[in-house]
Motif scaffolding. Sequence first.
Motif, PDB file in Angstrom:
ATOM      1  N   ASN A 123       0.714  -1.115   0.112  1.00 35.18           N
ATOM      2  CA  ASN A 123      -0.016   0.087  -0.024  1.00 35.18           C
ATOM      3  C   ASN A 123       0.918   1.203   0.007  1.00 35.18           C
ATOM      4  OD1 ASN A 123      -1.706   2.256   0.694  1.00 35.18           O
ATOM      5  ND2 ASN A 123      -2.756   0.910   1.841  1.00 35.18           N
ATOM      6  N   MET A 124       1.313   1.806  -1.223  1.00 35.35           N
ATOM      7  CA  MET A 124       2.041   2.790  -1.373  1.00 35.35           C
ATOM      8  C   MET A 124       1.592   4.222  -0.398  1.00 35.35           C
ATOM      9  SD  MET A 124       2.703   3.004  -5.404  1.00 35.35           S
ATOM     10  CE  MET A 124       4.223   4.199  -5.145  1.00 35.35           C
ATOM     11  N   ALA A 125       0.384   4.299  -0.318  1.00 31.32           N
ATOM     12  CA  ALA A 125      -0.160   5.428   0.474  1.00 31.32           C
ATOM     13  C   ALA A 125       0.041   5.555   1.905  1.00 31.32           C
ATOM     14  CB  ALA A 125      -1.808   5.796   0.265  1.00 31.32           C
ATOM     15  N   SER A 126       0.046   4.186   2.531  1.00 30.72           N
ATOM     16  CA  SER A 126       0.516   4.038   3.890  1.00 30.72           C
ATOM     17  C   SER A 126       1.917   3.464   4.233  1.00 30.72           C
ATOM     18  CB  SER A 126      -0.417   3.217   4.550  1.00 30.72           C
ATOM     19  OG  SER A 126      -0.679   1.949   3.880  1.00 30.72           O
ATOM     20  N   GLY A 127       2.593   3.218   3.017  1.00 28.83           N
ATOM     21  CA  GLY A 127       4.017   2.700   3.261  1.00 28.83           C
ATOM     22  C   GLY A 127       4.139   1.319   3.560  1.00 28.83           C
ATOM     23  N   LYS A 185       1.677  -0.341   9.826  1.00 29.03           N
ATOM     24  CA  LYS A 185       0.844   0.518   8.846  1.00 29.03           C
ATOM     25  C   LYS A 185      -0.291  -0.194   8.373  1.00 29.03           C
ATOM     26  CE  LYS A 185       5.406   2.382   7.555  1.00 29.03           C
ATOM     27  NZ  LYS A 185       6.236   1.656   8.237  1.00 29.03           N
ATOM     28  N   GLU A 190      -6.816  -4.867   6.003  1.00 26.85           N
ATOM     29  CA  GLU A 190      -5.951  -5.494   5.218  1.00 26.85           C
ATOM     30  C   GLU A 190      -5.595  -6.598   5.740  1.00 26.85           C
ATOM     31  OE1 GLU A 190      -3.886  -1.258   3.436  1.00 26.85           O
ATOM     32  OE2 GLU A 190      -3.606  -1.672   5.318  1.00 26.85           O
TER      33      GLU A 190
END
Length: 202
Positions: A123-127, A185, A190
Amino acid sequence: MKKLIAGFVFGVGLTAMAHGAGDPEAGKQSAAACQACHGQGGAKPIMGVYPKISGLGERYLYDQLVAIQENSRAIPEMTGQLDGKSEQDLRDLAAYFAQQAMPVSQADPDLVEKGAAVYRGGNMASGVPACAACHSPQGKGNEPAGYPHLGGQNAEYLVKQLKAYRDGSRANNASAAIMVDVSSKLTDAEIEAVASYISGLN
């Protein structure tokens, strides 16, 4: 984060050759007690919250057995189970269970898309990095680095472990430190989705 993972993989790779091999035949002789909870060959635990220990990888299994024996990874159900076992006994058990096949479970069809997205792309948004980066696209792990084979593992067990990493209750070594960072994260949704997806991965 990528540098942390890369550096750790390089470091364990250098020491992997020094990691002694166990004797699977000797391990088989002392595996009966383990199979009472984890099932024949460690592949069919009596409860979903217990892990399949078949095929996880010899290095990973040995490291976990040592951590459990030393109580740096506290598992109440394992209390006393490894008392009196020598280093070679633990290596032999790890070698035996590592050679057993990991059967695949059934992923929840409603969670596959979300779980696959997290496992394969993070998840790029949350790292959150992709799980596949360390555990391989097929979930077969990385034996020299000591990263376990995940594909087919019980979803209920995976959820429990990801939440233990997230809350810091499982943080006993460098590999765990990576998972603590990753899991911190992850949302509950998820975790549920990726655990389900992994359970059906092969």
